[in-house]
Design a protein around this motif. Structure first.
Motif, short mmCIF file in Angstrom:
data_model
loop_
_atom_site.label_atom_id
_atom_site.label_comp_id
_atom_site.label_asym_id
_atom_site.label_seq_id
_atom_site.Cartn_x
_atom_site.Cartn_y
_atom_site.Cartn_z
N HIS A 14 42.94 -44.67 76.42
CA HIS A 14 41.85 -44.32 75.49
C HIS A 14 42.30 -44.40 74.03
O HIS A 14 41.49 -44.53 73.13
CB HIS A 14 41.33 -42.91 75.75
N HIS A 65 43.79 -41.81 72.38
CA HIS A 65 43.73 -40.51 71.72
C HIS A 65 44.13 -39.41 72.71
O HIS A 65 44.17 -39.65 73.91
CB HIS A 65 42.32 -40.24 71.16
N HIS A 108 43.83 -35.91 74.87
CA HIS A 108 42.80 -35.13 75.56
C HIS A 108 43.21 -33.67 75.55
O HIS A 108 44.37 -33.35 75.30
CB HIS A 108 42.63 -35.63 77.00
N CYS A 120 37.92 -35.47 77.78
CA CYS A 120 38.00 -36.52 76.78
C CYS A 120 37.19 -36.16 75.55
O CYS A 120 37.68 -36.20 74.42
CB CYS A 120 37.49 -37.81 77.40
N HIS A 137 34.88 -37.90 74.37
CA HIS A 137 34.46 -39.14 73.71
C HIS A 137 33.73 -40.02 74.71
O HIS A 137 33.98 -39.94 75.90
CB HIS A 137 35.67 -39.92 73.18
N HIS A 176 33.18 -43.57 76.42
CA HIS A 176 33.97 -44.80 76.61
C HIS A 176 33.18 -45.80 77.42
O HIS A 176 32.48 -45.45 78.33
CB HIS A 176 35.28 -44.50 77.35
ZN ZN Z 1 39.46 -40.26 75.91
#
Ligand code: ZN
Length: 165
Positions: free
Chosen positions: A151, A153, A155, A161, A163, A165
């Motif tokens: 990803h 970044h 977690h 997450c 976010h 995706h």
């Molecule tokens: Zn992520």
């Protein structure tokens, strides 16, 4: 373990500008967590953290070029007040910030000056041109998970997450 690519580090930090004013802060209770080597943070800070480990403390002064860039006059322009037709006149003052849809995506624009019929807006990052001072303590260092690496970044502790995706 040392901070390196594919490592997740938790930091306590205090960010101040060249006048000593506090711009941002992360505490022991609410640390800043990032994935190293994935452009999650400004280059000057990432370089300074390379090779650091838990309990290391550092003070870093970062010039604009390694932070949010120099202030670029070309990103400043005078526009008609009609562009702000949905906005209360009282909200148009120097320093006011708005989200704007630009060719480069969603960006923050700042009002530089207000004239009779026009507004001069500034598309630079609010910290462009600033020399930044970080006082940092490394709180935790761990290997990134496969998910985090793919990803790009960090977690949270539950592996969440946060976010799309
Ligand atoms: Zn992520």
């Amino acid at each position: 373990m040392q901070i390196a690519d594919n490592v997740v580090a938790s930091l306590r930090y205090k960010l101040t500008d060249s006048q000593g004013e506090i711009l941002d802060e992360a505490t022991q209770a609410e640390p800043f967590v990032y994935l190293h080597g994935a452009n999650n943070i400004i280059p000057g800070l990432e370089n300074a953290l390379l090779g650091k480990q838990v309990n290391d403390q550092l003070e870093v002064t970062i010039p604009p070029a390694d932070a949010y860039g120099e202030h670029d006059e070309r990103l400043t322009q005078e526009v008609s007040k009609e562009m702000f037709s949905g906005v209360d006149e009282a909200q148009l003052f120097p320093g006011a910030q708005f989200q704007a849809q630009t060719d480069a995506g969603q960006e923050v624009i700042t009002i530089a000056t207000v004239q009779d019929d026009t507004v001069t807006i500034d598309g630079n990052h609010p910290l462009a041109g600033e020399t930044l001072h970080f006082d940092v303590t490394v709180l935790d260092v761990r290997a990134a998970t496969a998910d985090e690496m793919s990803h790009g970044h960090a977690h949270d502790a539950h592996g969440d997450c946060g976010h799309e995706h």
